[in-house]
Design a protein around this motif. Structure first.
Motif, PDB file in Angstrom:
ATOM      1  N   ALA A   1      24.633   2.377  28.713  1.00  0.00           N
ATOM      2  CA  ALA A   1      25.280   3.471  26.796  1.00  0.00           C
ATOM      3  C   ALA A   1      23.829   2.718  25.504  1.00  0.00           C
ATOM      4  CB  ALA A   1      26.221   2.071  27.335  1.00  0.00           C
ATOM      5  N   LYS A   2      23.333   2.129  26.135  1.00  0.00           N
ATOM      6  CA  LYS A   2      22.139   1.615  25.529  1.00  0.00           C
ATOM      7  C   LYS A   2      20.863   3.647  24.591  1.00  0.00           C
ATOM      8  CE  LYS A   2      18.638  -1.507  24.528  1.00  0.00           C
ATOM      9  NZ  LYS A   2      17.722  -2.599  25.815  1.00  0.00           N
TER      10      LYS A   2
ATOM     11  N   TYR B   1      21.814   5.839  24.822  1.00  0.00           N
ATOM     12  CA  TYR B   1      22.063   7.282  23.268  1.00  0.00           C
ATOM     13  C   TYR B   1      23.716   6.250  22.865  1.00  0.00           C
ATOM     14  CZ  TYR B   1      20.388   9.904  27.109  1.00  0.00           C
ATOM     15  OH  TYR B   1      19.943  10.747  27.768  1.00  0.00           O
ATOM     16  N   ARG B   2      22.900   4.861  22.404  1.00  0.00           N
ATOM     17  CA  ARG B   2      23.120   4.508  20.888  1.00  0.00           C
ATOM     18  C   ARG B   2      24.643   4.354  20.508  1.00  0.00           C
ATOM     19  NH1 ARG B   2      18.668   2.211  19.352  1.00  0.00           N
ATOM     20  NH2 ARG B   2      18.828   2.528  17.204  1.00  0.00           N
ATOM     21  N   THR B   3      25.707   3.918  22.059  1.00  0.00           N
ATOM     22  CA  THR B   3      27.441   3.646  22.323  1.00  0.00           C
ATOM     23  C   THR B   3      27.148   2.373  23.352  1.00  0.00           C
ATOM     24  OG1 THR B   3      29.505   4.074  22.899  1.00  0.00           O
ATOM     25  CG2 THR B   3      27.638   4.463  24.503  1.00  0.00           C
ATOM     26  N   THR B   4      28.209   1.844  22.943  1.00  0.00           N
ATOM     27  CA  THR B   4      28.412   0.420  23.347  1.00  0.00           C
ATOM     28  C   THR B   4      29.899   0.353  23.840  1.00  0.00           C
ATOM     29  OG1 THR B   4      28.467  -2.267  23.118  1.00  0.00           O
ATOM     30  CG2 THR B   4      29.030  -0.559  21.316  1.00  0.00           C
TER      31      THR B   4
END
Lengths: 282, 200
Positions: free
Chosen positions: B139-140, B142-145
């Motif tokens: 997730a990190k 691809y800059r998501t959480t």
């Protein structure tokens, strides 16, 4: 998650770590090497370290995670990087430490440093400095670019570092501890004008974000928020943080500059009196 | 003063160039993320319990999507939308698109359960999961959480996750970010262009 996880960087950046360690080491080493009468007092050292620590915290701890996934925390992060952190570091007057390190520089470095000095001089032209200060805020808050910066890791780091470096430049110009009476630094009146000039554009941007009906920064929708919060609330808080605290910082800085101006006037009046008295005696 | 103005215009010009860099020749409906995000790379567990990497579907256009099987609305809606978009493509192209559904709720979503879930939507979907740490890393990247809500008295809890679909081309390069407000035909159009570009 254990407590120390909050202190560890969310996104480890070796360059950032090195930069902060180098600055801290140089500050402390300079402090130690200076003769006692030149050494900054406890309050000044504390102010500098506080500013440095604040910048590190918002950039390289768990705080950064929340900044990436909450718009208003991101605004808080930039408030520290662009306003509060640099202001504290500059206010602590690290000039003796800087002079100490300037004396250590070998002579052959001078031609190498020349272009750096030129760039510095250009950037510190009052109008350029003020435009850059406000322009960077606008630039990174351009919805398109903001989206990209939040998606791209390199761009994200460029954004944060550009804010911190520009913050240091601008506040150094404004709160340069040297007096314009004795050295070639920006006059007090001009400093105050700059501080006033930067308020309206920042407030306008903050107000625009605050009163926008639609979602201006939807990247936080797309990438998920750190915790469930209504997008409107997030954006509203972000708008307030862009609007109010920067205006207050300008206000505080104006008071500091006025204070210095009055102190300088008193000092030069005293010097004048002393000269007059001497003349009478002579 | 004229020097100041000249320098000022150079600085502003640079800023404009920087802001305009994101343009591209193709007009995508989705957000173009080429060069913004890293290549598709992971090792997760597929629904048969075996390890799965993007190379297992090398050459295909791959759509990465985070979700969980208990997801009440976003996930089923997105899956259905993506499936319909693929169905709207010319028949010969449909086989060149793979959906990668990554469950970020490994506590409840066993590989078998994810298998049942993705099979319901179609056969070009790969259901994936892993332990939480691996999922957080992905997730990190691809800059998501994602996050977990508080469980109710029955132990059910909500999972917050990205609503975006990340599209990677046949060479695993990040290309597009599909947002939830895009129509099925818009998604279909983009996927078709991507597949066609891969063939050239």
């Amino acid at each position: 998650m254990s407590w120390y996880h909050y202190l560890l960087p969310y996104d480890f950046s070796p360059l950032t770590l090195i930069a902060f360690v180098v600055v801290l080491t140089m500050y402390l080493q300079g402090l130690y090497a200076l003769p006692a009468e030149e050494r900054p007092g406890v309050l000044r050292v504390f102010t500098f370290l506080l500013g440095l620590l604040l910048c590190y915290t918002v950039m390289h701890t768990r705080f950064d995670y929340y900044s990436q996934y909450m718009f208003f925390i991101h605004r808080g992060q930039h408030l520290v990087l662009h306003h509060l952190g640099p202001l504290l570091m500059v206010l602590s007057n690290p000039l003796p430490i800087m002079r100490f390190w300037a004396r250590q520089l070998p002579g052959w470095l001078d031609p190498v440093l020349w272009p750096v000095k030129m760039v510095y001089r250009v950037l510190q032209q009052p109008l350029i400095a003020a435009t850059l200060f406000v322009g960077l805020i606008y630039l990174w808050l351009t919805p398109e670019l903001h989206f990209d910066a939040m998606l791209s890791r390199p761009l994200y780091w460029v954004m944060n570092w550009s804010m911190l470096l520009d913050g240091l430049l601008f506040w150094w110009l404004i709160l340069d501890p040297r007096s314009p009476h004795t050295e070639r630094v920006l006059g007090y009146g001009k400093r105050i004008i700059l501080l006033v000039l930067i308020i309206p554009p920042q407030s306008a941007l903050g107000a625009w974000i605050l009163f926008s009906d639609s979602m201006v920064y939807d990247v936080y929708e797309v990438c998920g928020r750190a915790w469930p919060m209504a997008p409107e609330t997030d954006q509203m808080l972000g708008g307030v943080l862009t609007w109010i605290p920067p205006a207050m910082m300008s206000g505080i800085a104006i008071l500091i500059v006025i204070g210095r101006m009055m102190r300088d006037d008193r000092n030069s009046a005293k010097a004048q009196q002393a000269r007059d008295a001497e003349e009478v005696h002579a | 003063m004229s020097r100041t103005i000249r320098t000022l215009s150079v600085v502003l010009g640079l800023l404009l160039v920087l802001a305009g860099c994101s343009g591209s020749d193709t007009n995508w409906n989705a957000k173009n993320i080429r060069g913004l995000m890293p290549e598709l790379e992971f090792q997760l567990t597929a629904t048969d319990g075996e390890p799965f990497t993007p190379e297992d579907r090398a050459g295909q256009v791959r759509l990465l999507f985070f979700g969980f099987t208990n997801c009440p609305d976003i996930c089923p809606a997105t899956m259905a939308r993506l499936q319909n978009a693929v169905k709207q493509m010319p028949e010969a192209m449909r086989d060149e698109v793979t959906l990668l559904f990554v469950s970020v709720d490994p506590e409840r979503d066993t590989p078998e359960r994810i298998g049942e879930y993705v099979d319901f939507f179609g056969d070009n979907i790969v259901g994936l999961t892993s332990d939480e740490a691996t999922l957080r890393e992905l997730a990190k990247r691809y800059r998501t959480t994602f996050g977990y809500g508080k469980p109710d008295e029955d132990g059910n809890y909500d999972v917050s996750h990205s609503s975006a679909v990340y599209v990677f081309d046949g060479q695993a390069r990040a290309r597009l970010l599909i947002r939830s407000d895009q129509s099925i035909s818009q998604i279909s159009e983009d996927l078709e262009t991507l597949v066609r570009q891969g063939r050239d």
